[in-house]
Write a protein that holds these residues in place. Structure first.
Motif, PDB file in Angstrom:
ATOM      1  N   LEU A  76     -19.877 -62.338 -82.049  1.00 43.92           N
ATOM      2  CA  LEU A  76     -20.410 -61.194 -82.791  1.00 43.92           C
ATOM      3  C   LEU A  76     -20.686 -60.008 -81.863  1.00 43.92           C
ATOM      4  CD1 LEU A  76     -22.824 -63.008 -85.255  1.00 43.92           C
ATOM      5  CD2 LEU A  76     -20.616 -61.965 -85.768  1.00 43.92           C
ATOM      6  N   ALA A  77     -21.207 -60.283 -80.675  1.00 40.28           N
ATOM      7  CA  ALA A  77     -21.473 -59.199 -79.720  1.00 40.28           C
ATOM      8  C   ALA A  77     -20.171 -58.546 -79.266  1.00 40.28           C
ATOM      9  CB  ALA A  77     -22.248 -59.744 -78.523  1.00 40.28           C
ATOM     10  N   PHE A  78     -19.154 -59.369 -79.031  1.00 37.09           N
ATOM     11  CA  PHE A  78     -17.870 -58.824 -78.598  1.00 37.09           C
ATOM     12  C   PHE A  78     -17.250 -57.955 -79.687  1.00 37.09           C
ATOM     13  CE2 PHE A  78     -13.232 -59.157 -78.388  1.00 37.09           C
ATOM     14  CZ  PHE A  78     -13.012 -58.576 -77.155  1.00 37.09           C
ATOM     15  N   THR A  79     -17.273 -58.422 -80.943  1.00 42.16           N
ATOM     16  CA  THR A  79     -16.687 -57.621 -82.022  1.00 42.16           C
ATOM     17  C   THR A  79     -17.478 -56.334 -82.244  1.00 42.16           C
ATOM     18  OG1 THR A  79     -17.907 -58.919 -83.665  1.00 42.16           O
ATOM     19  CG2 THR A  79     -15.654 -59.589 -83.194  1.00 42.16           C
ATOM     20  N   ASN A  80     -18.797 -56.398 -82.098  1.00 43.54           N
ATOM     21  CA  ASN A  80     -19.610 -55.187 -82.257  1.00 43.54           C
ATOM     22  C   ASN A  80     -19.310 -54.202 -81.134  1.00 43.54           C
ATOM     23  OD1 ASN A  80     -21.603 -53.466 -83.313  1.00 43.54           O
ATOM     24  ND2 ASN A  80     -23.089 -54.270 -81.858  1.00 43.54           N
ATOM     25  N   ALA A  81     -19.189 -54.687 -79.902  1.00 42.10           N
ATOM     26  CA  ALA A  81     -18.875 -53.797 -78.777  1.00 42.10           C
ATOM     27  C   ALA A  81     -17.492 -53.191 -78.939  1.00 42.10           C
ATOM     28  CB  ALA A  81     -18.969 -54.575 -77.467  1.00 42.10           C
TER      29      ALA A  81
END
Length: 99
Positions: A76-81
Motif C-alpha cells: 500500500l505504501a509503494f502504490t501510494n508513493a
C-alpha cells in the motif's frame, strides 16, 4: 514539532528491533528438544497426515500474520508513493520539493 517526529520514529525503530530480537533471544530448553537421533523415523501415528506444515507453533503462526501485514502495508505504501510521484493524486503535482 520535530522532537515528536524524532521520538515517534525512534520508538518505531526500537519496537522493530525488539520484535526481531525477542524470538531470537528466546532460549529453548535443551532437555525437552529432540535431536535427530532420538526422533522416531517413519512412525507418524494413525491420525497424522504427510503434509508439510509451514507454521508448526502458534508463535510461528503469529509471525506469519505479522509478515503478511507488513507485506500488505509495504504494498500500500509503494502504490501510494507511486501515485504521489506520478501526480495522479489531486493533492500532488508530481514534483519533489523540500519542506
Amino acid at each position: 514539532m520535530k522532537t515528536s517526529k524524532l521520538l515517534r520514529s525512534s520508538a518505531a525503530a526500537l519496537a522493530a528491533v525488539f520484535l526481531v530480537a525477542g524470538p531470537v533471544s528466546a532460549a529453548e530448553d535443551p532437555a525437552t528438544t529432540e535431536t535427530a537421533e532420538e526422533a522416531p523415523v517413519g512412525d507418524h501415528g494413525a491420525g497424522t497426515s504427510d503434509r508439510y506444515q509451514i507454521a508448526e507453533t502458534p508463535r510461528q503462526q503469529v509471525g506469519l500474520l505479522l509478515y503478511g501485514a507488513l507485506g500488505v502495508g509495504a504494498y500500500l505504501a509503494f502504490t501510494n508513493a507511486r501515485r504521489q510521484y506520478k501526480g495522479e493524486r489531486s493533492q500532488a503535482t508530481g514534483e519533489f520539493r523540500w519542506r
